[in-house]
Write an enzyme that holds these catalytic residues in place. Structure first.
Site, PDB file in Angstrom:
ATOM      1  N   GLY A 127      59.117  28.628  43.944  1.00 44.48           N
ATOM      2  CA  GLY A 127      58.072  29.635  44.136  1.00 44.48           C
ATOM      3  C   GLY A 127      58.481  30.544  45.279  1.00 44.48           C
ATOM      4  O   GLY A 127      59.669  30.644  45.588  1.00 44.48           O
ATOM      5  N   TYR A 133      67.294  30.001  52.297  1.00 47.34           N
ATOM      6  CA  TYR A 133      67.636  28.598  52.060  1.00 47.34           C
ATOM      7  C   TYR A 133      67.622  28.279  50.567  1.00 47.34           C
ATOM      8  O   TYR A 133      68.571  27.703  50.026  1.00 47.34           O
ATOM      9  CB  TYR A 133      66.627  27.725  52.808  1.00 47.34           C
ATOM     10  CG  TYR A 133      66.924  26.250  52.780  1.00 47.34           C
ATOM     11  CD1 TYR A 133      67.888  25.706  53.621  1.00 47.34           C
ATOM     12  CD2 TYR A 133      66.229  25.396  51.930  1.00 47.34           C
ATOM     13  CE1 TYR A 133      68.151  24.341  53.617  1.00 47.34           C
ATOM     14  CE2 TYR A 133      66.483  24.037  51.912  1.00 47.34           C
ATOM     15  CZ  TYR A 133      67.446  23.504  52.762  1.00 47.34           C
ATOM     16  OH  TYR A 133      67.715  22.155  52.754  1.00 47.34           O
TER      17      TYR A 133
END
Ligand SMILES: NC(=O)c1ccc[n+]([C@@H]2O[C@H](COP(=O)([O-])OP(=O)(O)OC[C@H]3O[C@@H](n4cnc5c(N)ncnc54)[C@H](OP(=O)(O)O)[C@@H]3O)[C@@H](O)[C@H]2O)c1
Length: 209
Positions: A127, A133
């Site tokens: 999401g 990252y």
């Protein structure tokens, strides 16, 4: 991780970019130390050459280094310098060390490469948030699949492993003990020769990509 490798009978080399902290950690774990900055081509080449010179072979490569769990930003307003740094270490760092190590594994017809990934890199559950990252770990997972496929039949198994939420500097308090995260990684190191390759696992169980 190093302690568990030693327990498994492996000659183990701990690497870190800061020689002082790395040496101390290696001493505490009772293993050898080699300075290594995975973001530097020169450093990777020098480190792998030195390890190969001292030990003649490398059987296992654990690509653990990562930076920037960027929970403070979104893709829509991301600092691309942060994204670039995350890709440089989390994706290209693992790629670089693999490039340097695979020829040695090929010589022996045996190897285990474990890319330490994260559920944060799973497209299936992805999401918003932690864009640098998450994209870097999704890229790492793609690298795992491609490398594993290219090395099929060579005796070298390549897998992505999520250690779970672990109480490290990155994970912060509340996560599970480091020993449990390391055990998740050990599973992929101790695979039998006919074990899986090109997969994504936590605690020995497949994770959705
Ligand atoms: N902790 C969690 O909950 C969690 C969850 C899922 C996945 N993971 C993954 O597990 C792995 C280990 O994470 P961790 O929780 O132990 O994180 P950490 O506490 O932040 O440790 C990351 C390590 O990577 C090193 N590193 C960073 N850049 C490097 C470079 N260019 N060259 C060499 N080493 C470098 C760091 O060294 P310095 O000390 O010099 O900065 C640090 O020792 C990572 O791949 C992470 O993404 C962690």
């Amino acid at each position: 991780m190093c302690r568990q490798l030693v327990g498994g009978g492996f000659t183990t080399i701990l690497t870190a970019r800061d020689p002082e902290r790395g040496l101390l950690a290696a001493k505490n774990a009772g293993v050898d130390f080699q300075q290594l900055d995975v973001a530097s081509e020169h450093s990777v080449h020098a480190a792998i050459s030195e390890i190969a010179r001292r030990h003649t072979r490398i059987d296992v490569l654990v690509n653990n280094a990562a930076v920037h769990y960027d929970s403070w930003q979104n893709a829509a307003d991301a600092d691309l310098d942060i994204v670039q740094e995350a890709l440089e270490t989390n994706l290209l760092g693992a790629w670089r060390t693999s490039l340097a190590t695979v020829p040695l594994m090929r010589q022996n017809g045996w190897g285990r490469i474990v890319n330490i990934s994260s559920q944060g890199g799973s497209l299936a559950s992805m999401g918003g948030g932690t864009p640098a990252y998450s994209v870097s770990k999704a890229g790492l997972n793609a690298f795992t699949r491609i490398l594993a496929s290219e090395l099929a039949g060579t005796g070298i198994l390549v897998n992505s492993v999520c250690p779970g939420w672990v109480a490290t500097d990155m994970g912060g308090p509340g996560g599970r003990p480091v020993e449990a995260g390391a055990a998740s990684v050990m599973w992929a190191i101790l695979l039998e020769d006919d074990g899986p390759t090109g997969g994504f696992y936590r605690d020995g169980k497949p994770l959705p990509w």
